[in-house]
Write an enzyme that holds these catalytic residues in place. Structure first.
Site: not given
Length: 621
Positions: A212-213, A431
């Site tokens: 969000g700069k 997995e």
């Protein structure tokens, strides 16, 4: 107001110039290609001499000019008294014929310039005229294309600000507090200058992509209600040397005219990289000239005018030190990834635009998304809305948002990628091995879901692990637990099939990076001690690698680094195999469930993993 680029309409004078030039070109072409009607064949000229119709002849090289005698009746020649012809090379009979007929003849030296100079001169003049015309109307004149090279392409927001305020920015409260003072500088500069203080010239926003700069910079302009110039660092650089510096001068000139205002340069590392970093042959003169001009302009303009320079970058380690010194970018504000509270605020802001179901728990969603930036969270909600719309739902449910997380983290689901029964069995054990090793290792992130449905480009299955809370510090034991979890799939394949496949390639890559980081960056090796090795400048936001093991170290130290990395990986691998051996019955049960249902999550998964046991120390080889 912003300047509009309206198309230029050609004036009547310009159109007349073009028509005149085209007319001249056509006239020259016609004159050069026109066939002279007074020219006669060489044989016919000899007959005319023999018939007494020629009074005088003049030789000009190969060209013969013959004057007709008085009273000569030559058909087709009209009122002309001179005819021309070209002599056949080597034929001297015409001279004898002239002497026998009593016709006077003479020779004249013909100028080569007169013969071909006019034909060459006119095309050159035409080319020059056309070139001058296009330079005037397209390049060098006012409003021409070349004249716009040095103009800045910065976009100017309305005079009353951007329309964005701090209320539209969530999850970065510390950064907003830092910039509140900048807003007051712009609104009431006399409050700070009355005691001799100086308004800061520049504010550098540092942070990972998507935090969000740019939005924060627009919010500052919106709060202060001042004009906002926005431009990217790459917009300054062109193929023509000097254009970038000219654009910097033009940008600061416009800023002075609209003061007080904010000038925002996004991705400033495109022009602000350290000078000379490329070595004697790797530099970029145009970029360095642009940077030099930027430094000069930031020093030159009056701080009292109220022009604040804001810039953003996610690579602060590459910026030139002269750009970061006091008096240029006085403030450096870190805009980091949000924590749990910040993520929740960001989700609440973006959720206003989406129709959510009552079962959606934003608090739970915020806990499931550690490490995600504001842009990632906005994309997450958007993906959930798209998934719900695809299934014709009236609102976005929690299951849609969970699926969106998996889609962002693991990739698009590939249900059409059919696996053979053998491959499906291998993936199921692989997995399940990951999940069991994670459950039996203290410090490992909890398992959220197990799936053997292929996703992304090459993932045939995945085990989703997410921390329950934000973790800003990671201990040596935590990293070792991650390594054990990564080796769980490989260990399960070795135990069940007495062989292993390529399915663990990504696991091995991650494990190697972690182990090398423990040795070279974090000082977690007993043999090497608390020392950082390697010369690579790391990115403070975790966007760079651990650096080469041999960078800036001796050959003996590089060998020791490799040995320590192998020892760490070997220890984690042995512990994984011990966990699998201890929980072999559980491994078979989980693999069988996965082969039948393909997905294992929720209470059923928790019931399985609660049975996972740690191996006795004697079992770890």
């Amino acid at each position: 107001m912003a300047e509009k680029n309206t198309p230029r309409i050609p004036s009547a004078i310009a159109i007349a110039q073009v028509l005149a030039l085209l007319g001249m070109f056509g006239l020259v072409w016609w004159s050069l290609n026109q066939v002279d009607s007074s020219r006669v064949p060489y044989s016919e000229l000899k007959e005319m001499v023999a018939d007494g119709e020629i009074a005088e002849v003049q030789f000009e090289g190969e060209l013969i000019r013959a004057k007709l005698a008085e009273g000569a009746d030559v058909s087709g020649e009209g009122d002309r008294d001179v005819v021309e012809s070209v002599r056949v090379a080597g034929d001297e009979s015409l001279v004898l014929l002239l002497e026998s007929s009593g016709v006077e003849y003479s020779a004249a030296q013909r100028s080569g310039c007169a013969e071909g100079g006019l034909g060459l001169l006119f095309p050159l003049l035409m080319i020059g005229a056309l070139w001058a015309f296009f330079l005037r109307n397209r390049g060098g004149g006012p409003g021409g294309v070349a004249a716009t090279f040095g103009k800045s392409s910065a976009k100017l927001a309305p005079e009353k600000g951007t329309g964005i305020t701090f209320k539209d920015v969530a999850g970065i409260d510390e950064a907003k507090e830092e910039l509140q003072e900048v807003v007051q500088f712009l609104k009431t500069p006399e409050q700070f200058t009355r005691l001799g203080g100086r308004i800061p010239k520049g504010v550098l926003l540092i942070g990972p992509p998507g935090t969000g700069k740019t939005l924060l910079a627009r919010a500052v302009a919106g709060e202060a209600e001042v004009p906002f110039f926005s431009i990217s660092g790459s917009d300054f650089v062109e193929m023509f040397v000097g254009v970038g510096a000219a654009r910097v001068r033009d940008l600061f000139g416009k800023a002075q005219e609209h003061a007080p205002c904010i000038v925002f340069i996004d991705e400033i590392d495109a022009i602000g990289k350290a000078r000379g970093a490329g070595g004697p042959v790797g530099g970029n003169d145009e970029r360095e000239q642009t940077l030099n001009q930027l430094l000069v302009e930031m020093d030159g303009f009056d701080a009292k005018a109220g022009v604040i320079i804001m810039a953003a970058t996610n690579r602060p380690e590459t910026l030139d030190r002269a750009l970061l010194r006091a008096g240029r970018f006085d403030r450096q504000v870190v805009v980091d990834r949000p924590d749990y509270k910040g993520r929740l605020e960001i989700l609440e802001v973006h959720a206003k635009q989406i129709k959510l179901s009552e079962d959606v728990q934003l608090e739970r969603l915020a806990r499931m998304t550690p490490g995600m930036a504001g842009a990632d969270l906005a994309n997450l909600l958007n993906e959930g809305a798209l998934l719900a719309a695809r299934e014709r739902k009236d609102s976005v449910e929690m299951v849609d948002l969970k699926n969106a997380i998996e889609r962002v983290v693991a990739g698009l689901e590939k249900k059409n990628r059919g696996l053979s029964s053998k491959d499906k069995r291998i993936v199921a054990y692989h997995e399940a091995g990951h999940a069991i090793c994670a459950a039996a290792s203290k410090g490992a992130d909890p398992v959220q879901k197990i799936s053997i449905i292929p996703r992304g480009v090459s993932a045939l299955g995945y085990t989703l692990q997410m921390p329950e809370e934000d973790r800003f510090l990671v201990s040596r034991n935590d990293l070792h637990a991650r390594l054990v979890s990564l080796f769980g799939g490989r260990a399960a394949e070795e135990e069940i099939f007495r062989d292993f496949t390529t399915g663990a390639s990504n696991d091995l890559e991650q494990a190697t990076d972690i182990a090398r980081g423990m040795v070279t960056r974090y000082g977690m090796s007993d043999a090497l001690g608390a020392v950082t090795l390697g010369q690579e400048r790391s990115n403070p936001f975790g966007m760079g690698g651990a650096g080469p093991a041999g960078g800036g170290v001796s050959e003996a130290t590089a060998e020791l680094i490799d040995k320590e990395v192998r020892d760490i990986l070997s220890g984690a691998h042995n512990r994984s195999r011990a966990i699998i051996t201890t929980n072999l019955t559980l491994l078979h049960e989980m693999a069988a469930y996965l082969q039948e249902h393909e997905v294992l999550e929720g209470e059923v998964m928790e019931g399985f993993l609660e049975q996972a046991e740690e191996p006795p120390e004697a079992a770890i080889g």
